[in-house]
Design a protein around this motif. Structure first.
Motif, short mmCIF file in Angstrom:
data_model
loop_
_atom_site.label_atom_id
_atom_site.label_comp_id
_atom_site.label_asym_id
_atom_site.label_seq_id
_atom_site.Cartn_x
_atom_site.Cartn_y
_atom_site.Cartn_z
N THR A 161 12.81 57.22 35.61
CA THR A 161 12.95 57.81 34.28
C THR A 161 14.41 57.73 33.84
N THR A 162 15.30 57.92 34.82
CA THR A 162 16.75 57.82 34.56
C THR A 162 17.38 56.91 35.62
N PHE A 163 18.10 55.90 35.15
CA PHE A 163 18.79 54.97 36.05
C PHE A 163 20.29 55.15 35.86
N ILE A 164 20.99 55.45 36.94
CA ILE A 164 22.42 55.78 36.87
C ILE A 164 23.23 54.82 37.74
N LEU A 165 24.35 54.34 37.21
CA LEU A 165 25.23 53.45 37.95
C LEU A 165 26.46 54.20 38.41
N VAL A 166 26.91 53.88 39.62
CA VAL A 166 28.13 54.49 40.17
C VAL A 166 29.01 53.39 40.75
N ALA A 167 30.31 53.44 40.41
CA ALA A 167 31.19 52.35 40.86
C ALA A 167 32.64 52.78 40.77
N ASP A 168 33.51 51.97 41.37
CA ASP A 168 34.94 52.24 41.20
C ASP A 168 35.45 51.52 39.95
N TYR A 169 36.67 51.82 39.58
CA TYR A 169 37.26 51.40 38.30
C TYR A 169 37.27 49.90 38.10
N ARG A 170 37.21 49.13 39.22
CA ARG A 170 37.30 47.67 39.07
C ARG A 170 36.08 47.09 38.35
N LYS A 171 34.98 47.86 38.38
CA LYS A 171 33.72 47.35 37.81
C LYS A 171 33.60 47.64 36.32
N ASN A 172 34.50 48.44 35.79
CA ASN A 172 34.42 48.89 34.41
C ASN A 172 35.12 47.87 33.51
N VAL A 173 34.32 46.98 32.86
CA VAL A 173 34.93 45.88 32.08
C VAL A 173 34.34 45.84 30.67
N GLU A 174 34.99 45.06 29.81
CA GLU A 174 34.46 44.91 28.44
C GLU A 174 33.32 43.88 28.43
N TYR A 175 33.55 42.76 29.14
CA TYR A 175 32.51 41.72 29.23
C TYR A 175 32.25 41.36 30.68
N LEU A 176 31.00 41.06 30.99
CA LEU A 176 30.64 40.66 32.36
C LEU A 176 31.31 39.33 32.70
N GLY A 177 31.69 39.20 33.96
CA GLY A 177 32.37 37.97 34.40
C GLY A 177 33.88 38.09 34.34
N THR A 178 34.37 39.25 33.86
CA THR A 178 35.83 39.43 33.77
C THR A 178 36.48 39.50 35.15
N ASN A 179 35.96 40.36 36.01
CA ASN A 179 36.50 40.50 37.38
C ASN A 179 35.58 39.87 38.43
N PHE A 180 34.29 39.98 38.21
CA PHE A 180 33.31 39.50 39.20
C PHE A 180 33.05 38.02 38.93
N LYS A 181 33.76 37.17 39.67
CA LYS A 181 33.76 35.73 39.37
C LYS A 181 32.72 34.94 40.16
N ALA A 182 32.02 35.61 41.11
CA ALA A 182 31.10 34.86 41.99
C ALA A 182 29.92 34.28 41.22
#
Ligand SMILES: O=C(CO)[C@H](O)[C@H](O)COP(=O)(O)O
Length: 294
Positions: A161-182
Motif C-alpha cells: 500500500t505504501t512503498f518507501i525508499l531509504v538511502a544515503d545522500y549519494r543517491k539523491n539526484v535530479e536525473y537518473l544516471g548522474t552518479n550511478f553509472k553502471a
C-alpha cells in the motif's frame, strides 16, 4: 564398524560406517550462530553507514505504524538499519507481524533478527515495503538492482500500500544516471541473454550494455531466481524519461524485469553528511529534518 573377518562388508555395514563417521564430524563441529546483521548500532560507522542509518530510522519511525501487520523488507546495505529500527520497536509491537523478504539476503536478515518470516504468495497485499535504491530522481523514479534483487523487490513494491525508499545522500539526484553509472539492471532468462544484449546494443542504442559477471565465482552473476543480469547504460538525456526506457526494455523478449521503478514510491528518505535527513514525497513535498544529538 569393526570388520574382524576378511569378508567384504555388506552395503548395509558400509552405510552404517559412513553414518557413524558423519555423526562424529557434525556433532564435533558446532555450527556457529548466524552473525547479527551488520548495523550501525554497535558503534562508529563510515559516513555512508551513518547516513543510511539516519534515513532508515526516520523512515521506520514515520511509516511502520503500530497497526501494520505485513511488512516488506528490501535488499542491500541500508535495509539492515530498517530492520534494526523495527526490532527496537519491541517484541510486543512485532509479535503479530509478518515480514516478507525480497531475496536470500533479506530473508536471512529477517530470520537472524528474530522476526516472523512470511512470503508474498501468502500475503499478496503488504502494508508497507521499505527498500534501498541505487539512485532516486526528483519524481522518486529510481534505479534498483545494484544487488540483483529487483524482480522480487518490484513485486513487493507493487504489492505494498505504501512503498518507501531509504538511502544515503549519494543517491539523491535530479536525473537518473548522474552518479550511478553502471547502467539499468535488467534481469533476463539465461537462454536469451545474448539476444537481449544484441537488441540493447542495436535497437535501444545502449552500446555499453554488458552481462554482469560475478567476482567470487567464475562466470556471470546469477539472481535468486536463477537468471542473469545485464547492466545497460543510457545517456542522461534519455534517463530523463525513465518510464519510456523501462517500457522499451520490458518489451524485449527474454527480459524478466527492469531495475527502473517509476511512479511507485510514496516517499524517499536520504541521510545527509551533516546528520540531517531529507524526505522527498511523491506529491513534490520536500522535508528537511534537522540533525538530532542521537
Ligand atoms: O536494489 C537493490 C538490490 O537489488 C538495493 O536496494 C540497492 O542496490 C541499494 O542498495 P544499498 O542500500 O546497499 O545502497
Amino acid at each position: 564398524m569393526e570388520n574382524d573377518d576378511k569378508r567384504t562388508p555388506t552395503l548395509r555395514e558400509i552405510n552404517n560406517m559412513l553414518n557413524e563417521r558423519l555423526h562424529m564430524i557434525t556433532s564435533a563441529v558446532p555450527i556457529p550462530p548466524m552473525a547479527p546483521p551488520a548495523t550501525g548500532a554497535q558503534g562508529p560507522t563510515p559516513h555512508h553507514g551513518r547516513s543510511k542509518q539516519l534515513a532508515a530510522w526516520t523512515a521506520v519511525d514515520e511509516h511502520v505504524l503500530p497497526e501494520y501487520r505485513v511488512i516488506g523488507i528490501g535488499s542491500g546495505s541500508t535495509v539492515p538499519y530498517v530492520v534494526e529500527r523495527i526490532v527496537s520497536q519491541g517484541a510486543e509491537a512485532n509479535k503479530d507481524r509478518v515480514f516478507i523478504p525480497t531475496g536470500f539476503q533479506s530473508k536471512e536478515l529477517i530470520v537472524s533478527s528474530g522476526l516472523s518470516l512470511g512470503d508474498v504468495d501468502q500475503y499478496p497485499t503488504i502494508d508497507v515495503t521499505l527498500d534501498g535504491a541505487d539512485e532516486v530522481d526528483t519524481q522518486l523514479n529510481c534505479i534498483k538492482g545494484g544487488g540483483a534483487c529487483h524482480l522480487r523487490e518490484k513485486v513487493l513494491a507493487e504489492a505494498a500500500t505504501t512503498f518507501i525508499l531509504v538511502a544515503d545522500y549519494r543517491k539523491n539526484v535530479e536525473y537518473l544516471g548522474t552518479n550511478f553509472k553502471a547502467g539499468v539492471p535488467i534481469e533476463v532468462v539465461p537462454f536469451a541473454y545474448a539476444k537481449v544484449l544484441q537488441n540493447l546494443h542495436q535497437v535501444l542504442n545502449s552500446p555499453k550494455a554488458t552481462l554482469r559477471m560475478a567476482v567470487a565465482k567464475a562466470g556471470p552473476v546469477v539472481s535468486d531466481n536463477g537468471n542473469f543480469i545485464i547492466d545497460a547504460p543510457f545517456d542522461v538525456e534519455r534517463m530523463k524519461e525513465p518510464y519510456k526506457i523501462m517500457a522499451q526494455i520490458k518489451m524485449l523478449t527474454g527480459v524478466v524485469e527492469v531495475g527502473l521503478f517509476c511512479h511507485m514510491a510514496r516517499a524517499a528518505y536520504f541521510g545527509n553528511q551533516d546528520g540531517s535527513v531529507t524526505a522527498k514525497w511523491n506529491d513534490g513535498k520536500i522535508q528537511e529534518i534537522p540533525a538530532t544529538n542521537s
